[in-house]
Design an enzyme around this catalytic site. Sequence first.
Site, PDB file in Angstrom:
ATOM      1  N   HIS A 363       1.150  -1.133   0.202  1.00 15.00           N
ATOM      2  CA  HIS A 363      -0.516   0.203   0.094  1.00 15.00           C
ATOM      3  C   HIS A 363       0.844   1.499   0.200  1.00 15.00           C
ATOM      4  CE1 HIS A 363      -3.838  -1.639   1.398  1.00 15.00           C
ATOM      5  NE2 HIS A 363      -3.772  -1.142   0.081  1.00 15.00           N
ATOM      6  N   ARG A 470      -7.434  -8.114  -9.998  1.00 13.13           N
ATOM      7  CA  ARG A 470      -7.383  -9.717  -9.051  1.00 13.13           C
ATOM      8  C   ARG A 470      -8.580  -9.458  -7.732  1.00 13.13           C
ATOM      9  NH1 ARG A 470      -2.552  -6.386  -8.702  1.00 13.13           N
ATOM     10  NH2 ARG A 470      -0.882  -7.372 -10.141  1.00 13.13           N
ATOM     11  N   ARG A 506     -10.051 -11.207 -12.596  1.00 13.85           N
ATOM     12  CA  ARG A 506      -9.625 -13.262 -12.769  1.00 13.85           C
ATOM     13  C   ARG A 506     -10.598 -13.994 -11.344  1.00 13.85           C
ATOM     14  NH1 ARG A 506      -3.973 -13.395 -11.440  1.00 13.85           N
ATOM     15  NH2 ARG A 506      -4.876 -12.624  -9.107  1.00 13.85           N
ATOM     16  N   GLU A 604      -0.387 -19.022 -17.992  1.00 16.12           N
ATOM     17  CA  GLU A 604       0.677 -19.495 -16.713  1.00 16.12           C
ATOM     18  C   GLU A 604       0.841 -20.537 -16.799  1.00 16.12           C
ATOM     19  OE1 GLU A 604      -0.975 -16.970 -13.321  1.00 16.12           O
ATOM     20  OE2 GLU A 604      -2.753 -18.501 -13.408  1.00 16.12           O
ATOM     21  N   ASP A 628       3.956 -15.429 -13.379  1.00 16.56           N
ATOM     22  CA  ASP A 628       4.268 -17.180 -13.283  1.00 16.56           C
ATOM     23  C   ASP A 628       4.977 -17.508 -14.066  1.00 16.56           C
ATOM     24  OD1 ASP A 628       3.352 -16.912 -10.547  1.00 16.56           O
ATOM     25  OD2 ASP A 628       1.694 -17.121 -10.900  1.00 16.56           O
TER      26      ASP A 628
END
Length: 764
Positions: A363, A470, A506, A604, A628
Site C-alpha cells: 500500500h 485481482r 480474474r 501461466e 508466473d
Amino acid sequence: MLKTLQRIVQEVNSARTLDETLSIIVRRVRRAMKTDVCSVYLLDQEQQRYVLMDTMGLKKESIKQVSLDAGQGLVGYVGEREEPVNLDDATQHPNYVYFAETGEERFHSFLGVPIIHQRRILGVIVVQQQEKRRFDEGEEAFLVTVSAQLAGLLAHSLATGSSSLSGLAQNSIHGSCFKGVAGTSGIAMGSAVVILPMANLDTVPDRVPEDPDAEIEQFREALTAVRNDIHEVNRRLAQRLSEEERALFEAYQRMLDDSALGQEVINKIGEGNWAQGALCQVVTRHARFFELSQDDYLKERATDIRDLGRRVLAYLQKIEQDEIEYPEKAILVSEEVTPAMLGEIPKEKLAGLVSVQGSSNSHVAILARAMGIPAVMGTIDLPLGLLNGQKLIVDGYQGVVFNNPSDELLIQYGNLMRAEQKLQKGLEDLAGLPSVTLDGFKMPLLVNTGLAQDITHSLNHGAEGVGLFRTEVPFMVSERFPSEGEQQQVYREQLKAFYPQPVTMRTLDIGGDKALPYFPINEANPFLGWRGIRVTLDHPEVFLVQVRAMLRASEGLNNLQIMLPMVSNLPEVTESISLIERAFTELCEEGLDLKRPDIGVMIEVPGTIYQVSRIAQLVDFLSVGSNDLTQYLLAVDRNNPRVADLYSSFHPAVLNALNTIAQSCRGHECRLSLCGELAGDPRGAVLLMAMGYDALSMNAVNLPRVKSAIRQLRKADAETLLDQVLQLGTSEEVIARLAEMMGELGLGALLQPVMSLKTPKKVQ
C-alpha cells in the site's frame, strides 16, 4: 557432529553483534574439532585485505591488528583458490607468511576453508595444530559444512550489525550500496530519518484479565484514539492524494469496526485474554494468512494489519512517541514503512522512502507512486541502527540505496534527476493521446488493479481498461467467504469507474500460496498444488456465487470480462464455461438485463503453451501471466534472493515461449494479451507488439513510458528488432541488443537509468 553444528548455528543466530558472532564461531569450532587454534579472517572489501577478526589459540593482541593482502599468505591462497587448503606442515608451503604478533610458529598443521556467500568471498576460517599431521576427510568436511552454514549469517551480521560492531564492520557501511526492490520509480537524495516501531506485537504474553469489562473499555478507547489518528493522517494527505487514493484510510477505519478486527478482539477478551494479548492474537492470525501468500500484492496486506495492530497496542501500553525533527529532503527509513507514516511527515520535507520489508505492491508503495515519492522496498540487509542522519541516495529505478555516496556519485545522480524531471513533464502530456505507432498500428494499454485506490491513478495515466483485476482482496480481509451482495458492491465500483472500457476480472485465485484465514490449505509445494481454478471447480458453490456477483455488477454497463486462472487442461476450461453460462442463464431468468461477458483463460502453466490452439477455440481471449510463466519455465522463485538473479523476462526461453503462444493464437477469433512486468517495460512492450499481442496490461506507473515508446516507432522497426533478439542465446545478449536498438530508435531515454560508473561495493 550434526548436533554440534546445529548448536553453533543456533548460538550464532542469537548473537547481537558481529564480534559476538565471531567469538562463538572460534570457540565452538575449536572445541568441536579438538584443535589448538581456530581463527576467522574477514576480507575488507575496500582495502582488499584479510583481517584477523577473532581467534582462539593465537595471541589475543593480534586480533584486528594482523592483516594480509588479498593474495598474501596461506589465508590469501585459500581465498584465491576458493577451496579448502589442508597441509600437514604449513611452514614448508611457498605461500606461508610468518607474523610474529600471532605466535603461530608453534603450529604446523593447517586447514583453511573459504567463507563464500552468493559467489562472494567473505573470509577464511582456519584451524591449526602443533603436531605435523594432515586433517582427515571427516574433519575437513565438517569445517566446510560449518563455513557453508555460517556464510549467510556472517553476511547478514556484516550488513546489519549494531553500533558495537568492530571498526571493520562500522566502516563497511560507509559508501555502500544496499540492494532492495524498486517500489516507486525516481531518484531522491537527502538525509535518513529512521522510524522505529512504536510497539512490538511479538512480545506481548497472554494473560487472564482480572476485569474483562474494563479491558474491553480500554480497548475501545484505544480504537477511538487510532481512528482519530488515521482521520488526521487522511486529512493531511488530502491535498496530495485524490479521494479515491485516500480510500485506503477508510479501509483502515473499517478494519477497526466492531464487525471486523475490533469485534474479534472483544470476543477474545470474553474468552479469557486481556486486551493486549487478544489484540496480538487477532492481528498476528490475520497477518500470517496474508504473509503465506506468494502473491506480492496480497502478501503486502499483512503490513496494513500489523500497522493498525501496533498503533492500537501503543495506546494500550500508553507509549508516547518522541517528537521528530524532520530535515529538508528527509528520506523516511523504517523496518516496515506504512501509509500512516507518510501522513506524519510534513509534505514539503518528504523526499523519498526506504523500507526493510515490503514490495512494489505494498500500500505504501502504491501511495508513494501517487505522491511521486521515489521508494525502495525490501532492503533486508539495511543497517537501520547506523543510518539515522546519514546522507542517502534512493534509486527507485534499480531498487538500490547508497549510503554516504561519493561526490562523483552525487554528481551523476544529480544529472539523472534533472534528465528524469524533463522526461516526466513530457510523459504527463501523453495521458489523453492514443497508443498508436508511427505507421498507424494501435496497441491498447491496460492496467492491473486490485484496490479502490488504484482507480484514479490508472485513469490519470490514460489506461484503456483493466487487463487484470485481482478479486482475492475482499476474500482475504473477511472472516468468511464474502456474500454475493458484498462482492457485487466491490466489482460494481471497478466496472463503473472504467466504463465503457473493458474490465477483466480474474476468478478467485487462492491456494496453498494464497491462503484464506477461514479456508486454510497446507501443502508442501503450493506452487504445484491445489490453487486457482482447481480450487474453485472443486467448490462450485464458491465459484458460482462469485460469478453471479460479477454478472449482477455488470448490469447496464456490460464491460465485464471473466478470466480463469491456473488452467492446465481443456476440461477445466469447458467445465468453467458451463458454470458461467449456467449462472448467466439463471440471472437472465430472474429478470436481469445482461450481456454475456467474454470469457478468457490465463496462460501461466507451461503445459498450456502447447494447447493454445485448442483453448483458443473455446474462449474469447487469452491472457499470458508472464510473471508466473517465467518462474515456471526457469524454475526460479524471483522472491528468493539466492536465485532471483536467474529470473529474467528476457531469457531466450521465455521470449521464444511468448512468441510461440502468439503464433499458435493466429488464425483463431481469440484476442491475445499479456499482463505482467514484461508488458510494463518499454523494451518488452515493443517485442510483444511485434509478436502479435493485441493488448498489454501493466501497473499504471509504467504506462506513460510504454505509450511513449509505442508512439515513437513503426511496427516494422519492432518486428526487425524481434527477429534479431530471437536469435540470441542469453539474457545478457538480449538486454544489450535491446539497449542498442532502442538507442538507435531514439528511445534510450525511456529505459530505466542504469549507472555506468563503478558503484561502491554491495553489502549482501
